[in-house]
Enzyme design. Structure first.
Site, PDB file in Angstrom:
ATOM      1  N   ILE B 463       0.790  -1.311  -0.154  1.00 28.15           N
ATOM      2  CA  ILE B 463      -0.181  -0.170   0.361  1.00 28.15           C
ATOM      3  C   ILE B 463       0.875   1.203   0.253  1.00 28.15           C
ATOM      4  O   ILE B 463       0.339   2.127   0.538  1.00 28.15           O
ATOM      5  CB  ILE B 463      -0.602   0.015   1.268  1.00 28.15           C
ATOM      6  N   GLU B 693       0.922   4.723  11.932  1.00 30.85           N
ATOM      7  CA  GLU B 693       0.623   5.385  12.497  1.00 30.85           C
ATOM      8  C   GLU B 693       1.019   6.005  13.380  1.00 30.85           C
ATOM      9  O   GLU B 693      -0.008   7.619  13.936  1.00 30.85           O
ATOM     10  CB  GLU B 693      -1.195   4.906  12.731  1.00 30.85           C
TER      11      GLU B 693
END
Lengths: 329, 727, 160
Positions: B463, B693
């Protein structure tokens, strides 16, 4: 997109002859029309492509001062033209802030004023209640999400704003839109081009069906001019509020002021009262300028969530006057 | 050594030339284009669908509705599906934007035009809408969550009597922080291409987890998982929205079966807002109690997020308060506010992303109240062990991160007062960063060939995080071959099963499996060369005892054994690593912002992020992850919001013009990303932890704290837009 | 004037003349992707709001989702596939790799096409100018600082 038939105009006469036909639209840069077609905002049966017309993209000096810009001139070509950049910084800046470089390579100066509002209800992927999109269906924004909506000239039928940055600059410059139609040519003052909602918010401008802008005339150069565009994103975004200002200066005194606010009404909004009062005021007298501008907002009327835009518009106008005064010819 | 080297991305050439293939780039012979029709009401039922107009559109082949679709063979309940119901299984409408029909056509133009002509009739019922944004209303509407599979923690947690401690604390903060719903907005909209050969289904998908799609679709059709192959070559950004199975993936497979032809559905941007996930509106009531020196005596954190009428996705913002500061007492609660809205899902960064916005804003308010440097306040409450459980940390170098970040930013020497730069008032702020550690089981296989090249195989996904580069690096390190000698095969359920590419988990899980598989190859080779596996190392295509001059060529060993390659397998089982330890990633973010108070403008001038995340496999790709996170934090702070229109029950703008995300001009180049020197061998044999994150946490608070420094305005509702700055 | 729902167009795409019959509705973007299998040009929004579909039309960068294929009849189009010979990299492409100017890669063809045009336009006199003139290409992975670094490096290659 629904099916449509595509035709290519070989000349202005050809375009005007066919352009008055029913359900017929003109295509220039395409940056708006293609989206309207995809959203169902426009459902034409015929599309007339104007992009291959010749002789409509020139930028030429007018005898006695001023410029004439061909309607098919691409936005970037207008903004980066030396005469425009030097003589009309407000227009150059407004164009450069209007959209991305790619969009400005497609969009034309004559097509840009036809931009439709950015109201989210109007622009939705399916038809929501909106008098502009579907007359008689009501205005969802009136009591809905309207923090980006009008503070001037709205009524209950429509509270949207006209988002065009170049048009705001053109209004401040007292530009003239030169149009042609089967029934003849016209010259329309930029400030009279867009119209307030009235009872017919779906009617957005003064043109007749089949009428084309072929050129835009700018009066004498306005080197002391500036465009200020406010938005939370630094670039590639529509304005919350914008201000276009052109000043004539005698020394530091303002001898003429022209101020148009963008994204505050369904048309660029001239602060006529302030323009008169600013004559004779020192361009460095920020307090006086502020007082005059704040005093010219008598007609401003907030929606449920747009009150902050009144403050923002006042501040933007004050700041833009300062930027214009400091613009060096 | 390959690990630790800033290798440029192996996927560079294919991505910069446009040859990397994403799902919507693929086509199959005889393929149909699918375009979805979605509900325009938030609650009720479909009473009729007129397909006539659509079928008149030349090229439209079929219009599928709930009356046409086969029923699921296994009830849809929880993950791997993104929602516990599938559209077109009945006539019920549970949210605006739910799919009500699927148009199949020979061309994209026809499918799109056809979809606009499908006429749906509804019998609306009264919809439950989100309440007004005010704590009493939110508090009243909130309910304890139902667990239908979309939350992973106890909804309440307490230690000691925090409420009592706050009541008697000399210094307290009691404030409410809020943030609007926001969408992931990956640049690639989700897309799927489904084709059947007999009872075998092949799905090309834009996904963060091919094996989840395989399992879910197998259950849907009642066929064995082995009959479903899911392939994901490249996914064009995800950030959480492609983690679970969305309606389009199931519908494409069902439609392909009905039509007897391959079906490709590439979602429109509007579809992404209509029925895929988003980070829901979150409202947090924070309480801090402290003594006169700023030592915390208690934390209360009461969180309510928007959820749906069928499922409670819970945004675990209390994780921030649970893990960041040493506190003798804490009381944490998570609740849901249910409405007829689309189902939310995890978004970079879930839980701590929102949680740190509240906690680190509140800490700044406390520091201001105490007249204390906000960094000192944080150091004074440093948690040496997990504050919730008392367990030791697997590794934590947050103190170093604070200090090194502060030095790089010049925090200690900063001007006490904001200053002017033209029309801008400049302010500075800081916050901590914190993220949970998620680890998933993974398997990998490594084949070392006689010519010294190797193939690494594991069913992970690309991704954009950098796995196409770092996994070959890990294998190259063990096998003593250049990264360029490694072919990496991924994104396919026919490969060894890897975990999902979410939760900042890939390096620890898949990376460890690749490491183990490469080590397995080395061990096998050692035994073939009569060496003790524990004592060998490999370099330049040879294996030998560590430190010894003598070594043996891999080619020779394989040739003698009559083998063309050696196959090694490896796996990572999180239960076997770090039991008894608490695992988190940590950091500090320092920002300098400019505010033009008259014009309501807020701009980022510079930032320093300093992180404690264990070993960095590739500093170049790691920097990109953290930088990206900081930009996400900026977007959250300064502009991102998906305005919800309660009278219509929908997100008002479902596009990228009505919703702002940062552009290049918003982001200065003066952003420093710093990693402290650290190895965490308990979290994973790689020594690293997750980094995808963490960077997005803390930033919004640091920005709001800087805005307070600049202007004296404490903004507690995101984003910080002109309206709030000129108020 | 003749009005047609389908028409034949000829475009010079990446140096080759391509004659095709198209629906009047077909955009240049869909023509490239669905009819010519030139899928390097991406569809991110289909409304001119993201820049992923950036190509060069008669030498200028434009959003191909906002151009009708019919309208581009006779035009010269360069896509990411036509930037360099197969197996070779344009200096801008190399700079994107060298400066880690992408992650997922989906916006990258558009970013590269924009950069090539930007350098030709000369709007590269400062970092701020580069950032402004590159703002028509969204990158949600948020590699903006690396993209600016790649642009600056590509300028140096051009000048050096």
């Amino acid at each position: 997109m629904d099916s449509f038939a595509y035709g290519r105009a070989s000349g202005i006469e050809d375009a005007l002859a066919e352009g008055s036909g029913p359900n017929t639209v003109f295509l220039a840069g395409g940056t708006e029309l293609l989206n309207w077609l995809r959203l169902g905002i426009a459902k034409p049966e015929r599309v007339i492509d104007l992009t291959q017309l010749t002789g409509l993209a020139e930028i030429a000096r007018l005898p006695g001062g001023g410029l004439r810009i061909g309607a098919l001139a691409r936005l970037n070509d207008v903004a980066l033209n030396d005469d425009v950049a030097r003589g009309y910084p407000v227009l150059s800046q407004a164009i450069l802030k209007s959209a991305s470089a790619q969009l400005r390579n497609l969009a034309t100066i004559g097509g840009n004023p036809f931009q439709k509002t950015r109201c989210g209800y109007f622009r939705a992927e399916e038809a929501l209640p909106c008098n502009k999109r579907n007359p008689g269906s009501g205005c969802s924004a009136l009591n809905g999400i309207n923090d980006r909506h009008a503070i001037f000239g709205w009524n209950e039928s429509c509270v949207a704003t006209q988002p065009s940055d170049p048009a705001t600059a053109l209004v401040a410059l007292d530009a003239i839109f030169v149009t042609v139609h089967r029934e003849g040519e016209r010259r329309i003052e930029a400030t009279d081009f867009h119209i307030l909602p009235g009872d017919t918010p779906h009617i957005e401008n003064a043109l007749r069906h089949g009428e084309l802008i072929v050129g835009i005339e700018l009066p004498a150069a306005a080197p002391h001019s500036a465009y200020l565009k406010l938005r939370e994103r630094e670039s590639y975004e529509y304005a919350v509020v914008s201000a276009a200002v052109a000043l004539d200066l005698e020394g530091e005194r303002i001898s003429r002021a022209r101020i148009a606010l963008g994204s505050v009404a369904l048309k660029p909004w001239r602060l006529t009262e302030a323009e008169h009062s600013l004559v004779g005021v020192s361009a460095n007298d920020n307090a006086a300028i502020r007082k005059i501008i704040e005093g010219s907002f008598g007609e401003a009327k907030a929606l449920t969530h747009s009150a902050y835009k009144i403050t923002l518009a006042k501040n933007a106008a004050v700041r833009a006057v300062r930027l214009a005064a400091r613009a060096s010819p | 050594m390959s690990i630790g080297e800033p290798f440029s991305r192996i996927d560079g050439p294919i991505k910069v030339t446009g040859t990397a293939r994403y799902t919507a780039d693929l086509r199959a012979a005889n393929m149909l284009y699918g375009v979805l029709v979605t509900a325009s009401i938030p609650a009720g039922k479909v009473t009729g669908i007129d397909k006539g107009g659509a079928m008149l559109e030349a090229g439209v082949v079929r219009v599928l509705t709930h009356e046409d679709m086969p029923r699921a063979r296994t009830p849809i309940a929880g993950p791997p599906f993104a929602h516990s119901f599938l559209p077109l299984q009945d006539d019920q409408i549970r949210h605006e934007g739910q799919v009500v029909a699927l148009v199949l056509a020979e061309s994209l133009e026809a499918a799109e035009a056809g979809a606009r002509k499908v006429q749906v009739r509804y019998a609306p019922t009264k919809a439950t809408m989100p309440v007004a944004l005010a704590w009493p209303e939110i508090d009243r509407a909130a309910e304890p969550p139902r667990n239908t599979g979309y939350f992973f923690l106890e909804p309440e947690f307490s230690k000691g009597d925090a409420v009592h401690n706050l009541a008697k604390a000399p210094k307290t903060v009691a404030t409410v922080y809020s943030q609007p719903s926001r969408h992931h907005n990956p640049m690639e909209t989700s897309a799927v291409l489904a084709l059947w050969e007999g009872d075998a289904l092949t799905v090309y998908d834009s996904t963060q987890h091919v094996f989840a799609v395989q399992r879910g679709l197998a259950a849907l059709f009642g066929i064995p998982p082995a009959s479903v192959r899911v392939i994901s070559q490249h996914t064009g950004g995800a950030f959480g929205v492609k983690g679970l199975i969305g309606a389009h993936e199931a519908l494409a497979a069902q439609a392909a079966r009905i039509a007897g032809r391959p079906v490709r559905i590439a979602l429109s941007r509007a579809n992404m807002y209509s029925f895929l996930g988003y980070q829901p509106r979150i409202v947090q009531k924070m309480g801090l109690g402290a003594d006169e020196k700023g030592i915390l005596t208690g934390i209360t954190h009461d969180v309510v997020n928007l959820a749906t009428v069928t499922d409670d996705y819970i945004e675990a913002a209390t994780e921030a308060s649970k893990a960041l500061y040493a506190t003798p007492t804490m009381w944490l609660r998570q609740r849901a506010e249910r409405a007829n809205v689309a189902m939310p899902t995890a978004m970079r960064a879930p839980g701590e992303g929102p949680g740190m916005w509240a906690l680190e804003s509140a800490m700044d308010e406390l520091a201001v109240d105490l007249g204390m440097d906000p960094l000192d306040l944080r150091l004074a409450n440093y948690a040496e062990t997990d504050p919730a459980t008392g367990a030791p940390w697997s590794s934590k170098k947050l103190r170093d991160a604070y200090e090194e970040g502060a030095r790089l930013f010049g925090w200690r020497d900063r001007p006490r007062f904001p200053w002017r730069d033209g029309d801008w008032i400049v302010g500075q702020g800081m916050a901590s960063c914190l993220m949970g550690t998620f680890r998933f089981p993974s398997r990998a296989q490594v084949r070392l060939r006689r010519d010294g090249s190797a193939v690494v195989e594991t069913g992970t996904q690309d991704i954009g995080t950098g796995v196409l580069t770092i996994f070959p690096q890990i294998a190259a390190d063990v096998l003593g071959i250049p990264v360029s000698a490694i072919e990496f095969k991924m994104g396919d359920t026919t490969l060894p099963e890897a975990g999902p590419t979410y939760g900042s988990s890939s390096t620890m899980g898949v990376g460890a499996a690749v490491l183990a598989a490469a080590q397995d190859v080395r061990n096998r080779l050692a035994r073939m060369a009569n060496l003790s596996p524990a004592e060998v190392c490999m370099a330049d295509g040879r294996i030998g005892r560590t430190g010894a001059a003598e070594s043996f060529s891999v080619a020779d060993i394989l040739e003698r054994a009559g083998e063309s390659e050696i196959v090694g397998t490896g796996s990572f089982d999180p239960t076997k690593h770090g039991a008894g330890y608490s695992m988190r990633t940590f950091g500090a973010i320092f920002v300098e912002v400019g505010v033009d108070p008259e014009l309501g403008l807020l701009r980022l001038r510079r930032a320093v992020g300093s992180y404690s995340v264990g070993r960095i496999v590739n500093p170049r790709t790691a920097r990109a992850q953290l930088l990206g996170g900081i930009v996400w934090g900026w977007g959250m702070a300064a502009m991102e919001q998906s305005a919800f229109e309660p009278s219509l029950g929908r997100f008002l703008s479902k596009n990228l013009a009505g919703v702002a995300i940062p552009v290049n001009a918003d982001i200065p180049s003066d952003i420093t990303v710093h990693f402290v020197d650290e190895v965490d061998e308990k979290a994973s044999p790689i020594g690293g932890k997750g980094i995808g994150e963490l960077g997005a946490t803390g930033v919004a608070a640091a920005v709001a704290n800087a805005v307070f420094h600049a202007t004296g305005k404490r903004i507690r509702d995101l984003p910080i837009t002109p309206e709030k700055l000129i108020a | 004037m003749e009005f047609r729902q389908h028409l034949t167009v000829v475009l010079r795409i990446n140096g080759l003349d391509r004659q095709m019959r198209v629906d009047a509705r077909t955009t240049l973007l869909d023509l490239l992707r669905e009819h010519l299998a030139l899928t390097g040009t991406k569809k991110g929004c289909n409304f001119g709001e993201c820049g992923a579909c950036t190509v060069h039309l008669n030498g200028r960068r434009v959003n191909s989702c906002l151009v009708l294929a019919a309208s581009a009849d006779g035009a010269e189009v360069t896509t990411i596939e036509g930037l360099a010979a197969a197996g070779k990299l344009h200096p801008v492409q190399q700079a994107f790799i060298d400066h880690d100017a992408f992650q997922c890669g989906f916006c990258t063809p558009g970013q590269v096409m924009s950069t090539v045009a930007l350098i030709r336009e000369g709007h590269t006199r400062s970092e701020a100018e580069i950032r402004e003139w590159m703002s028509g290409n969204l990158c949600r992975c948020s590699s903006y600082p690396q993209i600016v670094a790649a642009v600056e490096a590509a300028i140096r290659v051009k000048e050096g």
